[in-house]
Design a protein around this motif. Structure first.
Motif, PDB file in Angstrom:
ATOM      1  N   LEU A 314       0.828  -1.207   0.000  1.00 30.47           N
ATOM      2  CA  LEU A 314       0.000   0.000   0.000  1.00 30.47           C
ATOM      3  C   LEU A 314       0.863   1.259   0.000  1.00 30.47           C
ATOM      4  O   LEU A 314       0.549   2.247  -0.656  1.00 30.47           O
ATOM      5  CB  LEU A 314      -0.941  -0.007   1.205  1.00 30.47           C
ATOM      6  N   GLY A 315       1.981   1.213   0.723  1.00 34.41           N
ATOM      7  CA  GLY A 315       2.880   2.370   0.775  1.00 34.41           C
ATOM      8  C   GLY A 315       3.461   2.671  -0.593  1.00 34.41           C
ATOM      9  O   GLY A 315       3.444   3.803  -1.061  1.00 34.41           O
ATOM     10  N   LEU A 316       3.959   1.635  -1.260  1.00 33.13           N
ATOM     11  CA  LEU A 316       4.594   1.865  -2.564  1.00 33.13           C
ATOM     12  C   LEU A 316       3.592   2.328  -3.613  1.00 33.13           C
ATOM     13  O   LEU A 316       3.930   3.048  -4.533  1.00 33.13           O
ATOM     14  CB  LEU A 316       5.280   0.591  -3.058  1.00 33.13           C
ATOM     15  N   ARG A 317       2.352   1.912  -3.475  1.00 31.43           N
ATOM     16  CA  ARG A 317       1.322   2.371  -4.427  1.00 31.43           C
ATOM     17  C   ARG A 317       1.016   3.853  -4.266  1.00 31.43           C
ATOM     18  O   ARG A 317       0.440   4.473  -5.142  1.00 31.43           O
ATOM     19  CB  ARG A 317       0.012   1.602  -4.206  1.00 31.43           C
ATOM     20  N   CYS A 369       5.177  -1.539 -10.593  1.00 27.59           N
ATOM     21  CA  CYS A 369       4.833  -1.530  -9.168  1.00 27.59           C
ATOM     22  C   CYS A 369       4.727  -2.945  -8.581  1.00 27.59           C
ATOM     23  O   CYS A 369       5.393  -3.270  -7.593  1.00 27.59           O
ATOM     24  CB  CYS A 369       3.523  -0.759  -8.990  1.00 27.59           C
ATOM     25  N   ASP A 370       3.929  -3.795  -9.212  1.00 29.77           N
ATOM     26  CA  ASP A 370       3.682  -5.120  -8.615  1.00 29.77           C
ATOM     27  C   ASP A 370       4.960  -5.939  -8.499  1.00 29.77           C
ATOM     28  O   ASP A 370       5.199  -6.605  -7.497  1.00 29.77           O
ATOM     29  CB  ASP A 370       2.635  -5.891  -9.431  1.00 29.77           C
ATOM     30  N   GLU A 371       5.791  -5.867  -9.537  1.00 34.18           N
ATOM     31  CA  GLU A 371       7.032  -6.646  -9.524  1.00 34.18           C
ATOM     32  C   GLU A 371       7.970  -6.140  -8.420  1.00 34.18           C
ATOM     33  O   GLU A 371       8.571  -6.938  -7.681  1.00 34.18           O
ATOM     34  CB  GLU A 371       7.695  -6.505 -10.892  1.00 34.18           C
ATOM     35  N   ILE A 372       8.075  -4.826  -8.289  1.00 29.88           N
ATOM     36  CA  ILE A 372       8.969  -4.258  -7.261  1.00 29.88           C
ATOM     37  C   ILE A 372       8.470  -4.647  -5.870  1.00 29.88           C
ATOM     38  O   ILE A 372       9.254  -5.045  -5.002  1.00 29.88           O
ATOM     39  CB  ILE A 372       9.053  -2.719  -7.428  1.00 29.88           C
ATOM     40  N   VAL A 373       7.158  -4.568  -5.674  1.00 28.01           N
ATOM     41  CA  VAL A 373       6.581  -4.938  -4.380  1.00 28.01           C
ATOM     42  C   VAL A 373       6.953  -6.388  -4.051  1.00 28.01           C
ATOM     43  O   VAL A 373       7.434  -6.689  -2.955  1.00 28.01           O
ATOM     44  CB  VAL A 373       5.040  -4.780  -4.410  1.00 28.01           C
ATOM     45  N   ARG A 375       9.413  -8.215  -5.115  1.00 32.52           N
ATOM     46  CA  ARG A 375      10.844  -8.411  -4.820  1.00 32.52           C
ATOM     47  C   ARG A 375      11.190  -7.901  -3.430  1.00 32.52           C
ATOM     48  O   ARG A 375      11.937  -8.552  -2.696  1.00 32.52           O
ATOM     49  CB  ARG A 375      11.689  -7.736  -5.892  1.00 32.52           C
ATOM     50  N   LEU A 376      10.627  -6.760  -3.041  1.00 38.98           N
ATOM     51  CA  LEU A 376      10.929  -6.237  -1.702  1.00 38.98           C
ATOM     52  C   LEU A 376      10.356  -7.156  -0.626  1.00 38.98           C
ATOM     53  O   LEU A 376      11.000  -7.431   0.379  1.00 38.98           O
ATOM     54  CB  LEU A 376      10.382  -4.813  -1.540  1.00 38.98           C
ATOM     55  N   ILE A 377       9.141  -7.639  -0.868  1.00 36.93           N
ATOM     56  CA  ILE A 377       8.516  -8.525   0.127  1.00 36.93           C
ATOM     57  C   ILE A 377       9.345  -9.809   0.293  1.00 36.93           C
ATOM     58  O   ILE A 377       9.572 -10.273   1.403  1.00 36.93           O
ATOM     59  CB  ILE A 377       7.055  -8.847  -0.277  1.00 36.93           C
ATOM     60  N   SER A 378       9.849 -10.330  -0.810  1.00 32.89           N
ATOM     61  CA  SER A 378      10.619 -11.580  -0.683  1.00 32.89           C
ATOM     62  C   SER A 378      11.889 -11.340   0.129  1.00 32.89           C
ATOM     63  O   SER A 378      12.306 -12.189   0.905  1.00 32.89           O
ATOM     64  CB  SER A 378      10.932 -12.169  -2.056  1.00 32.89           C
ATOM     65  N   LYS A 379      12.474 -10.157  -0.010  1.00 32.21           N
ATOM     66  CA  LYS A 379      13.689  -9.860   0.772  1.00 32.21           C
ATOM     67  C   LYS A 379      13.344  -9.664   2.245  1.00 32.21           C
ATOM     68  O   LYS A 379      14.060 -10.097   3.129  1.00 32.21           O
ATOM     69  CB  LYS A 379      14.382  -8.599   0.245  1.00 32.21           C
ATOM     70  N   ILE A 380      12.253  -8.985   2.507  1.00 33.44           N
ATOM     71  CA  ILE A 380      11.842  -8.763   3.901  1.00 33.44           C
ATOM     72  C   ILE A 380      11.544 -10.097   4.551  1.00 33.44           C
ATOM     73  O   ILE A 380      11.947 -10.355   5.676  1.00 33.44           O
ATOM     74  CB  ILE A 380      10.577  -7.861   3.968  1.00 33.44           C
TER      75      ILE A 380
END
Ligand code: SF4
Length: 388
Positions: A314-317, A369-373, A375-380
């Motif tokens: 939601l933040g990145l959107r 947007c969706d792809e970046i989200v 990738r970040l989620i997988s790292k977190i």
């Protein structure tokens, strides 16, 4: 600060693309209004978790809230102010359909304290409006927007839809030019989504309507960002643009993961780590309230992993991930461990920018947007699992 959402479930006629809950039987408006007032009362008597909270936004969505009479909106606002601590400078939005209001009604809404009006214009071309099944004409749209300025609204928003069958870039830009020429303070520009169960979905499935390819949709989206930013609008969410200071405070609550309570059929609520939603059925909704019950259909408790995912998404959107708030909420640094390199890489490639406490997408980043989200989620997730 928290928000209140009120769902008004009536439309004169369903648009072919819409999957929001609403019915066409306007004879039920009085009955519904009584139930809604009762729902607010029952909720405030049976729960107390919100007692210390101040609410600084009220949003009438739908459906078509402007089908209610000003006297009915007045009763709802009055009930809310009896039951909740409403901030004196609350943003009060009313979604409005051109063709359902005249100058008198707009003035009455304004006199009640509505200070933000949002028109479902969708297009300034009558052939588009006819295709979408809208009840109004482009002339109605121009008139009600001008009327709203005449009666003193300063915060006027319009919704537009791009990606209609056969729509050219030139025709879409004409729509944006009309919007800019009207000097509205806020524009929501969505691409046409083919939702399952809608007449549009059926037309597309039968091959009677063809939706533009993704490449064209992306082109229209990029043009929208360029055009509106050049016209002085800030692109503050994937589909939303506003003059500085005119961002929709209520919708920002959804995107910044803040608390809100919803009333009315199908309305959703979110409080800290719990989400619940009302029956998306007017009869069930009314019956539950007649029995003295809160008309909740179901709820979910979000675990930390899910909350982090939603916070990032939601933040990145919208305005970006607020890293200070992230730490306050989840107790660890967002930019830590593996995710640091990922963020640097996205920054180098021009997909994200870092500004103070905010990590946000650039216009180029919004397209991915969706792809970046993901990738970040997988790292977190990797960081969380590694730490536990
Ligand atoms: S007026 Fe709005 S809520 Fe009603 S059917 Fe059309 S798009 Fe949906």
């Amino acid at each position: 600060m928290s928000g209140i959402y009120i769902h008004i479930p009536f439309c004169e006629r369903k648009c072919i693309y819409c999957d929001f809950y609403s019915v066409e039987n306007l004879n039920l408006i009085d009955r519904f209004t009584e139930s809604l007032l009762k729902e607010i009362e029952i909720f405030s008597i049976e729960t107390d978790f919100f007692n210390d909270s101040i609410f600084d936004t009220i949003y009438f969505g739908g459906g078509t809230p402007s089908l209610l009479e000003p006297a009915q909106i007045a009763k709802i606002l009055n009930e809310l102010s009896q039951r909740f601590k409403i901030s004196s400078n609350a943003e009060i939005t009313l979604e409005t359909n051109p063709g359902t209001v005249d100058k008198r009604k707009l003035l009455e809404f304004k006199n009640l304290g509505v200070n933000r009006i949002s028109f479902g214009v969708q297009s300034f071309f009558d052939d588009d409006l006819k295709f979408l099944g809208r009840i109004h004409t482009s002339e109605d749209a121009f008139k009600c927007i001008n009327d709203s300025f005449d009666v003193g609204f300063e915060n006027v928003s319009i919704d537009l839809i791009f990606g209609l069958p056969g729509q050219t870039v030139e025709k879409w830009l004409e729509n944006l030019k009309f919007a800019v020429s009207l000097n509205v303070s806020h524009i929501s520009a969505y691409n046409l989504i083919v939702e399952r169960g809608t007449p549009l979905h059926e037309l597309v499935s039968l091959g009677k309507v063809e939706i533009p390819e993704d490449e064209i949709q992306a082109q229209l989206y990029e043009k929208t960002i360029d055009f509106l930013e050049n016209a002085g609008y800030v692109h503050y969410e994937v589909s939303n643009y506003a003059f500085d200071g005119f961002e929709c405070r209520h919708n920002l609550k959804y995107w910044q993961y803040e608390n809100y309570i919803g009333f009315g059929p199908s309305a959703h609520s979110f409080w800290i780590n719990k989400r619940w939603w009302n029956y998306a059925n007017l009869n069930k909704y009314i019956n539950a309230i007649d029995l003295g019950k809160i008309p909740v259909a179901n709820f979910e408790i979000l675990d930390e992993e899910k909350m982090i995912e939603e916070f990032i998404y939601l933040g990145l959107r919208s305005k970006g991930i607020n890293v200070a708030r992230f730490k306050e909420k989840f107790g660890f640094e967002f930019v830590d461990g593996d995710i640091k390199d990922e963020i640097k890489e996205f920054e180098r490639a021009g997909y994200i920018s870092i500004n103070g406490d905010f990590i946000k997408l650039t216009p180029k980043g919004f397209l991915l947007c969706d792809e970046i989200v993901l990738r970040l989620i997988s790292k977190i997730k990797f960081v969380m699992k590694w730490e536990s």
